[in-house]
Design an enzyme around this catalytic site. Structure first.
Site, mmCIF file in Angstrom:
data_model
loop_
_atom_site.group_PDB
_atom_site.id
_atom_site.type_symbol
_atom_site.label_atom_id
_atom_site.label_comp_id
_atom_site.label_asym_id
_atom_site.label_seq_id
_atom_site.Cartn_x
_atom_site.Cartn_y
_atom_site.Cartn_z
ATOM 1 N N ARG A 34 -4.463 -10.115 23.890
ATOM 2 C CA ARG A 34 -4.015 -10.409 22.528
ATOM 3 C C ARG A 34 -2.596 -10.984 22.552
ATOM 4 O O ARG A 34 -1.842 -10.766 23.504
ATOM 5 C CB ARG A 34 -4.043 -9.142 21.677
ATOM 6 C CG ARG A 34 -5.399 -8.432 21.632
ATOM 7 C CD ARG A 34 -5.294 -7.111 20.883
ATOM 8 N NE ARG A 34 -6.566 -6.407 20.782
ATOM 9 C CZ ARG A 34 -6.996 -5.489 21.646
ATOM 10 N NH1 ARG A 34 -6.224 -5.165 22.684
ATOM 11 N NH2 ARG A 34 -8.157 -4.892 21.477
ATOM 12 N N LYS B 197 -3.848 -1.725 21.725
ATOM 13 C CA LYS B 197 -3.759 -0.949 20.495
ATOM 14 C C LYS B 197 -3.572 0.524 20.828
ATOM 15 O O LYS B 197 -4.216 1.058 21.720
ATOM 16 C CB LYS B 197 -5.021 -1.151 19.656
ATOM 17 C CG LYS B 197 -5.170 -2.578 19.132
ATOM 18 C CD LYS B 197 -6.395 -2.729 18.258
ATOM 19 C CE LYS B 197 -6.489 -4.138 17.679
ATOM 20 N NZ LYS B 197 -7.691 -4.320 16.822
ATOM 21 N N HIS C 207 -6.461 -16.321 19.109
ATOM 22 C CA HIS C 207 -7.623 -15.433 19.134
ATOM 23 C C HIS C 207 -8.870 -16.195 19.561
ATOM 24 O O HIS C 207 -9.792 -15.614 20.128
ATOM 25 C CB HIS C 207 -7.830 -14.791 17.760
ATOM 26 C CG HIS C 207 -8.337 -13.386 17.845
ATOM 27 N ND1 HIS C 207 -7.620 -12.363 18.440
ATOM 28 C CD2 HIS C 207 -9.510 -12.828 17.438
ATOM 29 C CE1 HIS C 207 -8.325 -11.241 18.389
ATOM 30 N NE2 HIS C 207 -9.462 -11.497 17.787
ATOM 31 N N ARG D 163 -9.057 -15.932 23.176
ATOM 32 C CA ARG D 163 -9.586 -14.613 23.555
ATOM 33 C C ARG D 163 -11.113 -14.625 23.476
ATOM 34 O O ARG D 163 -11.797 -14.162 24.390
ATOM 35 C CB ARG D 163 -8.992 -13.556 22.634
ATOM 36 C CG ARG D 163 -9.477 -12.127 22.868
ATOM 37 C CD ARG D 163 -8.630 -11.175 22.026
ATOM 38 N NE ARG D 163 -9.195 -9.850 21.862
ATOM 39 C CZ ARG D 163 -9.049 -8.864 22.750
ATOM 40 N NH1 ARG D 163 -8.401 -9.078 23.877
ATOM 41 N NH2 ARG D 163 -9.564 -7.669 22.510
ATOM 42 N N HIS E 197 -11.349 -3.308 24.573
ATOM 43 C CA HIS E 197 -12.097 -2.806 23.416
ATOM 44 C C HIS E 197 -12.359 -1.312 23.570
ATOM 45 O O HIS E 197 -12.792 -0.863 24.633
ATOM 46 C CB HIS E 197 -13.440 -3.526 23.285
ATOM 47 C CG HIS E 197 -13.330 -4.918 22.764
ATOM 48 N ND1 HIS E 197 -14.289 -5.885 22.987
ATOM 49 C CD2 HIS E 197 -12.362 -5.517 22.020
ATOM 50 C CE1 HIS E 197 -13.913 -7.014 22.400
ATOM 51 N NE2 HIS E 197 -12.757 -6.811 21.813
ATOM 52 N N TYR F 96 -20.276 -10.757 21.791
ATOM 53 C CA TYR F 96 -20.167 -11.939 22.643
ATOM 54 C C TYR F 96 -21.483 -12.260 23.342
ATOM 55 O O TYR F 96 -21.699 -13.408 23.740
ATOM 56 C CB TYR F 96 -19.048 -11.744 23.670
ATOM 57 C CG TYR F 96 -17.699 -11.681 23.024
ATOM 58 C CD1 TYR F 96 -17.098 -12.831 22.528
ATOM 59 C CD2 TYR F 96 -17.032 -10.474 22.869
ATOM 60 C CE1 TYR F 96 -15.861 -12.772 21.907
ATOM 61 C CE2 TYR F 96 -15.792 -10.404 22.251
ATOM 62 C CZ TYR F 96 -15.223 -11.562 21.767
ATOM 63 O OH TYR F 96 -14.000 -11.503 21.147
#
Length: 306
Positions: free
Chosen positions: A157, A181, A252, A255, A278, A287
């Site tokens: 990111r 995150k 993004h 990504r 993730h 994906y």
């Protein structure tokens, strides 16, 4: 939304929750602000129902809030986000004994429509990278190439790239350490082209921009400080937009492209999940739909009886 509209008890509890999100969960300022916007919406609705204390929240009030939002035209993604914010909040209330029970434990989220994320083709990516004219005397060109190469090579990111320090990059093993995150740390590998671009940036480009204010930051802005996320987005948009026929998907999009190309190249879903950082495998599974859709498109175009 003014705090007077939600009452003293709500304002106090949300202030304590803000501290919890920032200090204990170590969420970004943006994430904390998003949570509080959602919860202040809940607080206003609850106050209108006569619930002046978060401890008195119940499932009926939560459902009434979401129903009101839906009536006013809120998108499914918005409803899903706000129901998640409410559940996390009510769980914290119960866990910290600010409420006797978890009012949101049985609150369901509306299923959001998941669109296939756009991705560039391998030819598009190659064209974008080849179009970046590098000059050893121009540190910005060395930096921009390293940024585009690293974002595509790793799928990290923008915030993770901006937060990286020089010591987070192992140029010999071609691995970069990033914090995702919730400040979750992971090591992400990258390939030889990204390694060469990073090496040139660190050895030749970065010293030309570095100042006393640079600190350990891996990527620097033109004034020598740690590069800003907006500057990274501008770099990517400019570099993609410079090539005719290439969709300007932004960082993004790189990504998404990295994840799609990994799966198309034979990487397993679990490995891609680890690379992207993730928390849930379900997030990564979208994906596979991208790859399947491309396969069907190629079949329809190539097969005479498609």
């Amino acid at each position: 939304m003014p705090e007077e509209a939600i009452g003293e008890r709500w304002a106090q509890t949300l202030g304590e929750y803000e501290t919890h999100l920032a200090r204990e969960r170590d969420l970004s300022e943006h994430s904390v602000r998003a949570y509080l916007v959602d919860l202040r919406s809940l607080a206003v609705h609850a106050a209108r129902l006569g619930i002046d204390d978060p401890a008195r929240l119940d499932l009926r009030a939560l459902r009434s809030w979401l129903a009101n939002l839906k009536t006013r035209g809120a998108a499914r993604t918005t409803l899903q986000r706000r129901s998640t914010a409410a559940r996390v909040f009510t769980a914290w209330l119960a866990r910290t004994r600010r409420a006797e029970h978890d009012a949101g434990a049985l609150l369901a989220s509306p299923k959001a429509h998941r669109e296939l994320p756009p991705a560039l083709s391998q030819d598009d990516i190659r064209a974008v990278i080849d179009a970046i004219e590098v000059d050893e005397d121009d540190p910005v060109s060395l930096r921009d190439l390293a940024i585009v190469e690293l974002l595509y090579a790793t799928g990290i990111r923008v915030g993770e790239l901006v937060g990286a320090d020089v010591d987070d990059v192992d140029l010999e093993r071609r691995v970069v350490r990033v914090f995702g995150k919730g400040r979750k740390e992971r090591a992400v590998p990258y390939g030889a082209p990204a390694g060469a671009a990073l090496d040139e940036w660190v050895r030749r480009g970065r010293p030309q921009l570095a100042t006393a204010q640079s600190g350990p930051a891996l990527f620097l802005g033109v004034r020598g400080g740690r590069i800003d996320p907006r500057a990274v987005r501008r770099v990517v948009h400019d570099r993609l937009g410079a090539v005719e026929g290439v969709a300007d998907l932004g960082p993004h999009g790189l990504r998404h492209t990295a994840a799609t190309h990994l799966l198309e190249g034979g990487a397993d879903l679990r490995s891609v999940q680890e690379i992207l950082g993730h928390a849930s495998l379900g997030t990564t599974q979208i994906y596979t739909h991208v790859s399947n859709e491309r396969l069907r498109a190629a079949y329809r175009q190539a097969h005479p009886r498609a």
